[in-house]
Design an enzyme around this catalytic site. Structure first.
Site, short mmCIF file in Angstrom:
data_model
loop_
_atom_site.label_atom_id
_atom_site.label_comp_id
_atom_site.label_asym_id
_atom_site.label_seq_id
_atom_site.Cartn_x
_atom_site.Cartn_y
_atom_site.Cartn_z
N ARG A 1 -25.72 -0.51 6.49
CA ARG A 1 -25.45 -1.96 6.40
C ARG A 1 -26.00 -2.73 7.61
O ARG A 1 -26.06 -3.95 7.60
CB ARG A 1 -23.93 -2.19 6.35
CG ARG A 1 -23.31 -1.92 5.00
CD ARG A 1 -23.45 -3.16 4.16
NE ARG A 1 -23.22 -2.90 2.76
CZ ARG A 1 -22.08 -3.16 2.13
NH1 ARG A 1 -21.06 -3.67 2.78
NH2 ARG A 1 -21.98 -2.94 0.85
N GLU B 1 -20.07 -3.88 9.78
CA GLU B 1 -20.98 -3.00 10.54
C GLU B 1 -22.09 -3.79 11.23
O GLU B 1 -22.45 -3.51 12.37
CB GLU B 1 -21.58 -1.93 9.62
CG GLU B 1 -20.60 -0.84 9.20
CD GLU B 1 -19.65 -1.25 8.09
OE1 GLU B 1 -19.84 -2.34 7.51
OE2 GLU B 1 -18.70 -0.49 7.79
N LYS C 1 0.85 -1.19 0.00
CA LYS C 1 0.00 0.00 0.00
C LYS C 1 0.89 1.25 0.00
O LYS C 1 1.88 1.30 0.72
CB LYS C 1 -0.89 -0.05 1.25
CG LYS C 1 -2.19 0.70 1.09
CD LYS C 1 -3.23 0.29 2.11
CE LYS C 1 -4.43 1.20 1.98
NZ LYS C 1 -5.55 0.83 2.82
#
Ligand code: TPP
Length: 614
Positions: A390, A362, A279
């Site tokens: 969600r 979530e 990353k």
């Protein structure tokens, strides 16, 4: 000098380039991602990590006949550049510019809308089955990060893929990071696979040897699978669910990835290719601290220095949680992979045993919180407004029906600049206020947030949501103690009542001050408690002024304005009412000032909206 990228109009143009040319192209793409994000803000680290992967995929697939689906879509900038959207990307996240996620209205290369995590695999297997139903040709590939793979939706899709056993290519982009360091058992399993260097070669060798053995067992999947288990558990989860695992492969080596994708695309089954990427690759600051450059505002490319942010609601939330945890040993804080953005880094360090990063999950975050609450702890579930969507049934079924004491700390409520329709925090008021037992609070300033959190943790019993915006306060208010269901008149006036909550209270004050200059005395009410709502204070004010302007930065349908008006009508008040809210439409990406201008939330346009009742 003409760049290689200048000659790329569509992904198939990449197929005639040599590997040295592709490496040069990768450098050009990184440079362009960096300059765009430094100027407009956006997702930097994730895009820098997938440059070679994107090139390899564009060369391995036949786009747009084949479908390439990016999970979250925050890492699709390079893909956008290679699919004819280089110009639009220069205006990334601004009105009329490229969306920061995948958007089918923008290009035929984007299959579906993205923005929320862990959906790509369900979409991919849906696309495969749609081809079968419609007779369309084309292969389907989904790219999912190790973070997104922690979402339950992704696991449900893998389970279903194994059952359907149709060809679909899953590319697992593993950089060991969600926004911060990835967590959980899946992440641990992937890390074993990464460290088991040579696993793939070993597996290939064992399979080749097996084929040489005489007898019926040699060719069966059963024997191969069991020997694989004996070798290592890496990839075992996928294989046991019916998805063939290949890898790991270096995600910065285009040739190696192409070889692997080619092999996977000839297999007539679901195949997962485990690609290892770094990353932030190619930008030292992001390589060192990828989490700090995951999602950024504009920054200085040379120094890596970002805008100096004002004191934010998120920061005050984190500080207040630390202060409350010191007094209340039963308090625990949960985040679905949003430690940094939610202001919880300090809490995570200080209260390790009472801090839970549950991954991008979530629904689980809420139900895990319900379990904590039922067991006697006091959970604070920190979640962004749009991501809470969600977990709607988890709030209803697991928290509200049982009236459990849990706090939903809802960040990024209201309009959000840059990210677009998927990230606007404009539905939570409507969907939460419809649920019995759930109280909803909205602070109008940072001090109010502190008070409301203290009330929610220490005094309230039952599920309670505190929703607050991105960024910092515009004004501060001295509202005194917080009392549930009690509004506060923050400015007195005889001619007009303006009622608002949250960040809209500051705008209401701006309007009242501008009206004063015109000789109109507006009374401003800060509702504070959105549910239960203090209708009595509003009624008292309008019996004096005869006119009500109600402002809220959420969708009108199901908003508090509509509820309030219905309530006033029931009381048959003869009052002129103006509701100011967001329309029944998805709000696209734009800067904050563009959004405010477009949706009538500048002081000038708010005043214009009030003209007809004044
Ligand atoms: C449902 C949902 N929750 C949270 C987020 C915020 N979010 C955006 S990207 C991201 C991390 C994704 O990690 P990973 O899939 O590994 O991709 P990477 O950025 O590391 O390439 C998170 C948590 C989201 N987009 N959707």
């Amino acid at each position: 000098m003409e760049k290689i990228i200048d000659k790329i109009n569509e992904p198939n143009d990449l197929k005639s380039l040599t590997y040295p040319q592709l490496d040069a192209l990768a450098a050009e793409l990184r440079e362009e991602v960096l300059s765009v994000v430094a100027k407009n803000g956006g997702h930097l680290s994730s895009n820098l990590g997938v440059v070679e992967l994107t090139i390899a995929l564009c060369r391995s697939l036949d786009l747009p006949k084949d479908k390439l689906i990016w999970d979250v879509g925050h890492q699709s900038y390079v893909y956008k550049m290679l699919t004819g959207r280089r110009e639009e990307l220069r205006r990334l996240r601004r009105e009329g510019g490229a969306c920061g996620f995948c958007a089918p209205w923008e290009s035929e290369y984007d299959f579906t809308v993205s923005g929320h995590s862990s959906a790509s695999l369900s979409t991919a297997i849906g696309a495969v089955m749609a081809n079968e139903i419609t007779g369309e040709k084309g292969r389907v590939c989904a790219v999912i990060g190790d973070g997104a793979l922690t979402g339950g939706l992704a696991i449900e899709a893998i389970d279903h893929m194994g059952h359907l056993d149709r060809p679909v290519l899953i590319v697992l982009n593993d950089n060991e990071m969600s926004i911060t360091k990835n967590v959980g058992g899946i992440s641990r399993m992937l890390s074993k696979a990464r460290s088991g260097m040579g696993y793939r070669r070993f597996k290939d060798k064992v399979e080749a040897e097996l084929k040489k053995l005489p007898g019926v067992y040699s060719a069966t999947r059963f024997v191969k699978e069991h020997i694989k288990y004996a070798i290592t558990t890496a990839g075992a989860m996928f294989e046991s669910l019916g998805v063939t695992y290949l890898g790991p492969v270096n995600g910065h080596n285009i040739r190696s990835m192409e070889e692997m994708f080619k092999r996977a695309l000839t297999m007539h089954e679901p195949v997962l290719v485990h690609v290892v990427t770094q990353k932030g690759r190619g930008y030292t600051y992001a390589e060192k601290a990828p989490e700090k450059y995951h999602g950024v505002g504009p920054f200085d490319l040379n120094t890596g220095v970002k805008e100096n942010l004002e004191k934010t609601y998120s920061a005050v939330f984190g500080e207040t949680m630390c202060a409350l945890a010191a007094e209340e040993p039963k308090l625990a804080v949960i985040t679905p992979s949003m430690t940094l953005g939610s202001g919880l880094s300090g809490f995570a360090r200080k209260y390790k045993n009472r801090f839970f990063d549950v991954g991008i999950a979530e629904g689980h975050a809420v139900t895990f919180g319900a379990g904590l609450a039922a067991g006697g702890a006091i959970p604070v579930i920190s979640v962004y407004s749009s991501f809470l969507q969600r977990a709607y049934d988890n709030v209803i079924h697991d928290l509200a029906i049982g009236n459990l004491h849990a706090v939903l700390a809802i960040d990024r409520a209201g309009l959000i600049p840059g990210d677009g329709a998927t990230h606007q925090g404009v539905f939570d008021v409507a969907f939460l206020s419809a649920i019995p037992n759930v109280a909803v609070l909205a602070p109008s300033c940072l001090d109010e947030l502190r008070k409301m959190l203290v009330y929610a943790v220490k005094e309230h019993k039952g599920p309670i949501a505190v929703r607050y915006p991105r960024g910092g306060e515009e004004r501060s208010f001295d509202n005194g103690d917080f009392v549930l269901g009690r509004a506060k008149v923050v400015r007195s006036g005889m001619d007009l009542t303006i009622a608002a909550y949250g960040s809209m209270v500051s705008r209401a004050m701006d309007c009242a001050e501008a009206l004063e200059a015109k000789g109109i005395a507006a009374e401003v009410i800060d509702l504070r408690s959105v549910k239960p709502i203090d209708t009595a204070t509003v009624v008292k004010s309008i019996s004096k002024t005869g006119k009500l302007v109600f402002m809220e930065e959420v969708v009108r349908c199901g908003g508090i304005g509509e509820q309030l008006v219905a309530n006033l009508k029931l009381r048959s008040r003869n009052v002129k009412v103006k509701l100011i809210s967001l329309p029944d439409a998805f709000i696209p990406h734009a800067t904050m000032s563009e959004l405010e201008a477009d949706y009538g939330f500048t002081t000038r346009s708010l005043l214009r909206s009030m003209e007809d009742i004044l």
